[in-house]
Scaffold this motif. Structure first.
Motif, PDB file in Angstrom:
ATOM      1  N   SER A   1      18.848 -41.942   8.410  1.00  0.00           N
ATOM      2  CA  SER A   1      19.487 -41.700   7.104  1.00  0.00           C
ATOM      3  C   SER A   1      19.162 -42.828   6.138  1.00  0.00           C
ATOM      4  CB  SER A   1      21.001 -41.586   7.257  1.00  0.00           C
ATOM      5  OG  SER A   1      21.338 -40.456   8.013  1.00  0.00           O
ATOM      6  N   THR A   2      19.112 -44.038   6.657  1.00  0.00           N
ATOM      7  CA  THR A   2      18.800 -45.184   5.793  1.00  0.00           C
ATOM      8  C   THR A   2      17.400 -45.052   5.210  1.00  0.00           C
ATOM      9  OG1 THR A   2      20.252 -46.590   7.130  1.00  0.00           O
ATOM     10  CG2 THR A   2      18.607 -47.700   5.753  1.00  0.00           C
ATOM     11  N   LEU A   3      16.451 -44.632   6.027  1.00  0.00           N
ATOM     12  CA  LEU A   3      15.089 -44.442   5.535  1.00  0.00           C
ATOM     13  C   LEU A   3      15.067 -43.359   4.451  1.00  0.00           C
ATOM     14  CD1 LEU A   3      12.124 -45.140   5.645  1.00  0.00           C
ATOM     15  CD2 LEU A   3      11.877 -43.744   7.684  1.00  0.00           C
ATOM     16  N   LEU A   4      15.839 -42.278   4.651  1.00  0.00           N
ATOM     17  CA  LEU A   4      15.910 -41.233   3.617  1.00  0.00           C
ATOM     18  C   LEU A   4      16.505 -41.793   2.328  1.00  0.00           C
ATOM     19  CD1 LEU A   4      17.102 -38.059   5.573  1.00  0.00           C
ATOM     20  CD2 LEU A   4      14.798 -38.630   4.842  1.00  0.00           C
ATOM     21  N   LYS A   5      17.504 -42.659   2.468  1.00  0.00           N
ATOM     22  CA  LYS A   5      18.126 -43.230   1.266  1.00  0.00           C
ATOM     23  C   LYS A   5      17.148 -44.081   0.464  1.00  0.00           C
ATOM     24  CE  LYS A   5      22.842 -43.428   2.944  1.00  0.00           C
ATOM     25  NZ  LYS A   5      24.026 -44.292   3.074  1.00  0.00           N
ATOM     26  N   LEU A   6      16.206 -44.722   1.158  1.00  0.00           N
ATOM     27  CA  LEU A   6      15.196 -45.493   0.430  1.00  0.00           C
ATOM     28  C   LEU A   6      14.276 -44.544  -0.354  1.00  0.00           C
ATOM     29  CD1 LEU A   6      14.424 -48.151   3.145  1.00  0.00           C
ATOM     30  CD2 LEU A   6      15.307 -48.629   0.868  1.00  0.00           C
ATOM     31  N   LEU A   7      14.028 -43.363   0.218  1.00  0.00           N
ATOM     32  CA  LEU A   7      13.148 -42.401  -0.460  1.00  0.00           C
ATOM     33  C   LEU A   7      13.836 -41.717  -1.640  1.00  0.00           C
ATOM     34  CD1 LEU A   7      11.365 -40.748   2.609  1.00  0.00           C
ATOM     35  CD2 LEU A   7      10.698 -42.747   1.272  1.00  0.00           C
ATOM     36  N   THR A   8      15.178 -41.547  -1.559  1.00  0.00           N
ATOM     37  CA  THR A   8      15.900 -40.926  -2.673  1.00  0.00           C
ATOM     38  C   THR A   8      16.343 -41.968  -3.700  1.00  0.00           C
ATOM     39  OG1 THR A   8      18.037 -41.130  -1.571  1.00  0.00           O
ATOM     40  CG2 THR A   8      16.810 -39.105  -1.188  1.00  0.00           C
ATOM     41  N   LEU A   9      16.009 -43.220  -3.468  1.00  0.00           N
ATOM     42  CA  LEU A   9      16.365 -44.327  -4.348  1.00  0.00           C
ATOM     43  C   LEU A   9      17.861 -44.622  -4.352  1.00  0.00           C
ATOM     44  CD1 LEU A   9      13.595 -43.059  -5.524  1.00  0.00           C
ATOM     45  CD2 LEU A   9      14.126 -44.361  -7.564  1.00  0.00           C
ATOM     46  N   ALA A  10      18.564 -44.169  -3.307  1.00  0.00           N
ATOM     47  CA  ALA A  10      19.974 -44.507  -3.173  1.00  0.00           C
ATOM     48  C   ALA A  10      20.109 -45.959  -2.713  1.00  0.00           C
ATOM     49  CB  ALA A  10      20.655 -43.573  -2.170  1.00  0.00           C
ATOM     50  N   GLU A  11      19.080 -46.449  -2.017  1.00  0.00           N
ATOM     51  CA  GLU A  11      19.025 -47.864  -1.619  1.00  0.00           C
ATOM     52  C   GLU A  11      17.650 -48.402  -1.996  1.00  0.00           C
ATOM     53  OE1 GLU A  11      21.488 -49.551  -0.503  1.00  0.00           O
ATOM     54  OE2 GLU A  11      22.856 -48.153   0.507  1.00  0.00           O
ATOM     55  N   ARG A  12      17.574 -49.724  -2.146  1.00  0.00           N
ATOM     56  CA  ARG A  12      16.308 -50.366  -2.479  1.00  0.00           C
ATOM     57  C   ARG A  12      15.829 -51.230  -1.318  1.00  0.00           C
ATOM     58  NH1 ARG A  12      15.337 -50.912  -8.067  1.00  0.00           N
ATOM     59  NH2 ARG A  12      16.900 -49.731  -9.219  1.00  0.00           N
TER      60      ARG A  12
ATOM     61  N   PRO B   1      14.043 -48.920 -12.449  1.00  0.00           N
ATOM     62  CA  PRO B   1      15.424 -49.103 -12.914  1.00  0.00           C
ATOM     63  C   PRO B   1      16.295 -47.910 -12.523  1.00  0.00           C
ATOM     64  CG  PRO B   1      13.986 -48.531 -14.744  1.00  0.00           C
ATOM     65  CD  PRO B   1      13.105 -48.756 -13.555  1.00  0.00           C
ATOM     66  N   ARG B   2      17.596 -48.134 -12.440  1.00  0.00           N
ATOM     67  CA  ARG B   2      18.516 -47.050 -12.073  1.00  0.00           C
ATOM     68  C   ARG B   2      18.337 -45.837 -12.975  1.00  0.00           C
ATOM     69  NH1 ARG B   2      22.029 -48.041  -8.196  1.00  0.00           N
ATOM     70  NH2 ARG B   2      22.950 -46.000  -8.519  1.00  0.00           N
ATOM     71  N   SER B   3      18.017 -46.106 -14.248  1.00  0.00           N
ATOM     72  CA  SER B   3      17.881 -45.008 -15.209  1.00  0.00           C
ATOM     73  C   SER B   3      16.716 -44.084 -14.870  1.00  0.00           C
ATOM     74  CB  SER B   3      17.693 -45.574 -16.617  1.00  0.00           C
ATOM     75  OG  SER B   3      16.533 -46.394 -16.647  1.00  0.00           O
ATOM     76  N   ALA B   4      15.794 -44.546 -14.003  1.00  0.00           N
ATOM     77  CA  ALA B   4      14.634 -43.723 -13.645  1.00  0.00           C
ATOM     78  C   ALA B   4      14.914 -42.821 -12.445  1.00  0.00           C
ATOM     79  CB  ALA B   4      13.439 -44.627 -13.334  1.00  0.00           C
ATOM     80  N   ILE B   5      16.075 -42.998 -11.817  1.00  0.00           N
ATOM     81  CA  ILE B   5      16.363 -42.250 -10.593  1.00  0.00           C
ATOM     82  C   ILE B   5      16.305 -40.725 -10.806  1.00  0.00           C
ATOM     83  CG2 ILE B   5      18.135 -41.775  -8.850  1.00  0.00           C
ATOM     84  CD1 ILE B   5      18.844 -44.748  -8.895  1.00  0.00           C
ATOM     85  N   PRO B   6      16.934 -40.193 -11.891  1.00  0.00           N
ATOM     86  CA  PRO B   6      16.867 -38.728 -12.090  1.00  0.00           C
ATOM     87  C   PRO B   6      15.435 -38.215 -12.219  1.00  0.00           C
ATOM     88  CG  PRO B   6      18.542 -39.700 -13.505  1.00  0.00           C
ATOM     89  CD  PRO B   6      17.790 -40.846 -12.891  1.00  0.00           C
ATOM     90  N   HIS B   7      14.565 -39.021 -12.807  1.00  0.00           N
ATOM     91  CA  HIS B   7      13.161 -38.647 -12.968  1.00  0.00           C
ATOM     92  C   HIS B   7      12.515 -38.381 -11.612  1.00  0.00           C
ATOM     93  CE1 HIS B   7       8.862 -39.290 -13.820  1.00  0.00           C
ATOM     94  NE2 HIS B   7       8.897 -40.255 -12.925  1.00  0.00           N
ATOM     95  N   PHE B   8      12.838 -39.210 -10.619  1.00  0.00           N
ATOM     96  CA  PHE B   8      12.296 -39.005  -9.274  1.00  0.00           C
ATOM     97  C   PHE B   8      13.011 -37.843  -8.574  1.00  0.00           C
ATOM     98  CE2 PHE B   8      11.020 -43.404 -10.070  1.00  0.00           C
ATOM     99  CZ  PHE B   8       9.739 -43.430  -9.552  1.00  0.00           C
TER     100      PHE B   8
END
Ligand code: ADP
Ligand code: ADP
Length: 222
Positions: free
Chosen positions: A44-55, A72-79
């Protein structure tokens, strides 16, 4: 082009340090991988890195050819717009019907009513919920919720599908059927990564199998 590229990624939580160590992973566009490993291995942690939930705390995370790890956090929706996410706890909207749960991502993407309706119906039928379109999530079984969550995640035909234990709440037969659904979406062009402790399902799938153990990933090089 590669959909995902991790190089030398290290990550840990404050209370659980060193969950991932020097992880290298390449997911070429259009590939299908299973991510296996015992409970607590860091899937799950690896998935969170891919969804940008964690860095990442070290190394680089590239998604869709862009540096996602330091965006930046503001770019998260773009991904995330290009991702279909299937969470272990489903995250369905209980006040919406199954039909409206599946239609929501299409509506948010600006798809017209006369288009998203048939798309939502088709997807619900595909996951075997054609008779449950007007039902709200609290009245669905665990397996039905799981299938609804999958339908909602994939209805936009995302470039990258990330699923955390998507067959955890269904019996073996439904597990096989859902696997076929992911394979069909993969054939349509989506890159797919499924985290699962079900080694047997991973082996039967014919997909490439990545293994996490002791913070190390094996099988991740393209
Ligand atoms: P898996 O998905 O393979 O079961 P996880 O990624 O959920 O593994 O967890 C990896 C490790 O990180 C486990 O030891 C878990 O207890 C720990 N962990 C997960 N989330 C957190 C968190 N938010 N804070 C601290 N430790 C966590
Ligand atoms: P937070 O709310 O701390 O940012 P997340 O929302 O990213 O955490 O993740 C919470 C839970 O959702 C995790 O325990 C994990 O099981 C699941 N999860 C996280 N990322 C994904 C993903 N890409 N696909 C499926 N499930 C995920």
């Amino acid at each position: 082009p590669d959909t995902v590229r991790l190089q030398g990624v290290g990550f840990g939580y404050a209370e659980t340090t060193r969950v991932l160590r020097d992880v290298n992973l390449t997911l070429p566009a259009g590939s299908f991988h299973f991510l296996t490993g015992p409970s607590g291995a860091g899937k799950s942690t690896l998935l969170k890195l891919l969804t940008l939930a964690e860095r990442p705390q070290s190394g680089t995370v590239e998604v869709f050819g862009e540096d996602a790890g330091s965006a930046p956090r503001s770019a998260i929706p773009h991904f995330r717009r290009r991702m279909g996410l299937i969470f272990q706890d489903f995250r369905l909207l209980d006040h919406l019907t199954a039909y409206d749960n599946v239609g929501l991502p299409l509506r948010l993407a600006g798809v017209k009513d006369e288009v998203w309706g048939p798309d939502a119906e088709e997807m619900l039928t595909w996951v075997g919920l054609g008779q449950k379109m007007d039902v709200h999530p609290p009245a669905l079984s665990g397996g039905e919720k799981q299938r609804l969550a999958i339908a909602r995640a994939v209805v936009t035909r995302p470039d990258l599908i990330l699923a955390d234990e998507p067959t955890g709440s269904v019996d073996a037969r439904m597990g096989e059927r859902l696997l076929k659904l992911f394979q069909a979406l993969n054939k349509l062009g989506s890159t797919v990564l499924i985290a699962s402790h079900d080694e047997a399902l991973a082996e039967r799938s014919g997909a490439r199998v990545l293994r996490l153990e002791g913070g190390r990933l094996t099988g991740g090089e393209a």
